[in-house]
Enzyme design. Structure first.
Site, PDB file in Angstrom:
ATOM      1  N   TYR A 151       0.836  -1.211   0.000  1.00 39.40           N
ATOM      2  CA  TYR A 151       0.000   0.000   0.000  1.00 39.40           C
ATOM      3  C   TYR A 151       0.871   1.263   0.000  1.00 39.40           C
ATOM      4  CZ  TYR A 151      -3.895   2.962   1.749  1.00 39.40           C
ATOM      5  OH  TYR A 151      -4.856   3.923   1.920  1.00 39.40           O
ATOM      6  N   LYS A 155       0.845   4.114  -2.797  1.00 39.42           N
ATOM      7  CA  LYS A 155       0.458   5.496  -2.473  1.00 39.42           C
ATOM      8  C   LYS A 155       1.599   6.481  -2.753  1.00 39.42           C
ATOM      9  CE  LYS A 155      -3.819   4.961  -1.168  1.00 39.42           C
ATOM     10  NZ  LYS A 155      -4.861   5.294  -2.166  1.00 39.42           N
TER      11      LYS A 155
HETATM   12  P1  NAD Z   1     -13.446   2.088   1.538  1.00 40.21           P
HETATM   13  O1  NAD Z   1     -12.899   0.707   1.628  1.00 40.21           O
HETATM   14  O2  NAD Z   1     -14.497   2.494   2.498  1.00 40.21           O
HETATM   15  O3  NAD Z   1     -13.987   2.359   0.050  1.00 40.21           O
HETATM   16  C1  NAD Z   1     -13.233   1.989  -1.067  1.00 40.21           C
HETATM   17  C2  NAD Z   1     -14.184   1.796  -2.234  1.00 40.21           C
HETATM   18  O4  NAD Z   1     -13.398   1.414  -3.388  1.00 40.21           O
HETATM   19  C3  NAD Z   1     -15.200   0.655  -2.004  1.00 40.21           C
HETATM   20  O5  NAD Z   1     -16.516   1.102  -2.277  1.00 40.21           O
HETATM   21  C4  NAD Z   1     -14.753  -0.426  -2.968  1.00 40.21           C
HETATM   22  O6  NAD Z   1     -15.819  -1.239  -3.470  1.00 40.21           O
HETATM   23  C5  NAD Z   1     -14.104   0.403  -4.071  1.00 40.21           C
HETATM   24  N1  NAD Z   1     -13.196  -0.410  -4.884  1.00 40.21           N
HETATM   25  C6  NAD Z   1     -12.273  -1.293  -4.443  1.00 40.21           C
HETATM   26  N2  NAD Z   1     -11.663  -1.889  -5.488  1.00 40.21           N
HETATM   27  C7  NAD Z   1     -12.211  -1.352  -6.614  1.00 40.21           C
HETATM   28  C8  NAD Z   1     -11.983  -1.565  -8.005  1.00 40.21           C
HETATM   29  N3  NAD Z   1     -11.083  -2.461  -8.436  1.00 40.21           N
HETATM   30  N4  NAD Z   1     -12.725  -0.856  -8.888  1.00 40.21           N
HETATM   31  C9  NAD Z   1     -13.648   0.041  -8.457  1.00 40.21           C
HETATM   32  N5  NAD Z   1     -13.900   0.281  -7.147  1.00 40.21           N
HETATM   33  C10 NAD Z   1     -13.187  -0.422  -6.237  1.00 40.21           C
HETATM   34  O7  NAD Z   1     -12.175   3.047   1.607  1.00 40.21           O
HETATM   35  P2  NAD Z   1     -12.028   4.596   2.050  1.00 40.21           P
HETATM   36  O8  NAD Z   1     -11.568   4.627   3.440  1.00 40.21           O
HETATM   37  O9  NAD Z   1     -13.225   5.357   1.643  1.00 40.21           O
HETATM   38  O10 NAD Z   1     -10.769   4.999   1.149  1.00 40.21           O
HETATM   39  C11 NAD Z   1     -10.885   5.656  -0.109  1.00 40.21           C
HETATM   40  C12 NAD Z   1      -9.487   5.976  -0.608  1.00 40.21           C
HETATM   41  O11 NAD Z   1      -8.801   6.764   0.355  1.00 40.21           O
HETATM   42  C13 NAD Z   1      -8.621   4.752  -0.867  1.00 40.21           C
HETATM   43  O12 NAD Z   1      -7.795   4.965  -1.985  1.00 40.21           O
HETATM   44  C14 NAD Z   1      -7.783   4.679   0.383  1.00 40.21           C
HETATM   45  O13 NAD Z   1      -6.574   3.990   0.152  1.00 40.21           O
HETATM   46  C15 NAD Z   1      -7.571   6.137   0.694  1.00 40.21           C
HETATM   47  N6  NAD Z   1      -7.244   6.413   2.091  1.00 40.21           N
HETATM   48  C16 NAD Z   1      -8.098   6.088   3.110  1.00 40.21           C
HETATM   49  C17 NAD Z   1      -7.736   6.369   4.427  1.00 40.21           C
HETATM   50  C18 NAD Z   1      -8.630   6.060   5.610  1.00 40.21           C
HETATM   51  O14 NAD Z   1      -8.201   6.246   6.746  1.00 40.21           O
HETATM   52  N7  NAD Z   1      -9.858   5.594   5.426  1.00 40.21           N
HETATM   53  C19 NAD Z   1      -6.500   6.960   4.687  1.00 40.21           C
HETATM   54  C20 NAD Z   1      -5.663   7.267   3.639  1.00 40.21           C
HETATM   55  C21 NAD Z   1      -6.043   6.992   2.337  1.00 40.21           C
END
Ligand code: NAD
Length: 250
Positions: A151, A155
């Site tokens: 990851y 990123k």
């Molecule tokens: P989440 O898991 O709640 O949502 C992710 C969404 O992406 C889901 O609806 C999933 O179905 C969709 N997804 C996964 N694989 C896919 C694919 N191949 N094609 C299309 N859709 C797909 O995650 P989140 O917490 O909302 O995170 C969103 C973004 O932010 C991600 O890139 C994550 O890495 C990043 N992020 C999140 C956090 C956190 O603390 N939540 C921190 C840093 C970065």
């Protein structure tokens, strides 16, 4: 004039759904993309109920053919993409010595290959219009995080990808920027807690002392940063990563 179209991947829930709601409030027509169109229905309905325009699209962002067909479908049913938010993401955390090749490939496949495929397809429309915004979700984990070699690499890679997009696409009126969230309260965090064998409350208790503003982030916190990068007035801001983590150190 019809509304500009914003494509948000991973829009069914969490940060993506928050970004979709916010960009709809900002006046964009929303293409909510996730693994299935059905999973996007709740956010699509919410946006429509508030008077906005939105449609759900089922696209696996790591599948080249699905991305090409999906961007075509968005362009013909809603309009040419003007904003792309590369937000879809998955976790396959493990210590390096236990990390399987498939854990590595799936994470790189969704984050890096997915952002590449979606961006390559969407920029063709943006260059034609002479206007575009590409906003990609990085993470504080780009700076390194135990159990996240896959990851973190993805990123950090997205930040390099974004700088190159800024260089190549600037002359077409297209900016490219990253938002790098810290701890944001979503299902992804719930999954992190489960994998660590602790409750979400315990994860919060561990994280909070290291967050100077003293709270977990919300999808709205991230959506506000995305909203800034998507604006017309942000046209001189490109190739940047904005850390949104409640503290000064990524
Ligand atoms: P989440 O898991 O709640 O949502 C992710 C969404 O992406 C889901 O609806 C999933 O179905 C969709 N997804 C996964 N694989 C896919 C694919 N191949 N094609 C299309 N859709 C797909 O995650 P989140 O917490 O909302 O995170 C969103 C973004 O932010 C991600 O890139 C994550 O890495 C990043 N992020 C999140 C956090 C956190 O603390 N939540 C921190 C840093 C970065």
């Amino acid at each position: 004039m019809s509304a500009r179209v914003a494509v948000i991947t991973g829009a069914a829930r969490g940060i993506g759904a928050g970004v979709a709601r916010r960009l709809a409030e900002d006046g964009f027509a929303i293409a909510a993309v996730d693994l299935s169109a059905d999973s996007c229905e709740p956010v699509v309905e919410e946006i429509r109920a508030a008077g906005g325009t939105a449609m759900g699209f089922g696209i696996d962002v790591s599948d080249e053919a699905a991305v090409a067909a999906g961007i075509d479908a968005i362009a013909s049913r809603l309009g040419a993409p003007a904003v792309l938010v590369n937000n879809a993401g998955i976790l396959r955390d493990n210590a390096l010595f236990r990390m399987s090749t498939s854990d590595w490939d799936s994470v790189i496949g969704v984050h890096l290959r997915g952002a590449f495929l979606m961006t390559r397809a969407a920029q063709a429309h943006m260059t034609g219009m002479g206007w575009g915004r590409i906003i990609t979700m990085s993470s504080v984990s780009a700076l390194g995080n135990r159990g996240q070699a896959n990851y973190s690499a993805a990123k950090a890679g997205l930040q390099g990808f974004t700088k190159t997009l800024a260089i190549e696409l600037g002359k077409f009126g297209i900016t490219a920027n990253c938002v790098a969230p810290g701890y944001i309260d979503t299902d992804m965090l719930r999954e992190t807690a489960e994998r660590a064998g602790i409750t979400l409350d315990e994860l919060h208790a561990q994280a909070l002392p290291n967050i100077p503003v003293g709270r977990m982030g919300t999808p709205d916190d991230i959506a506000a940063a995305v909203s800034f990068f998507a604006r017309g007035e942000a046209s001189f801001v490109t190739g940047q990563t904005l850390y949104v983590g409640g503290g000064p150190f990524g």
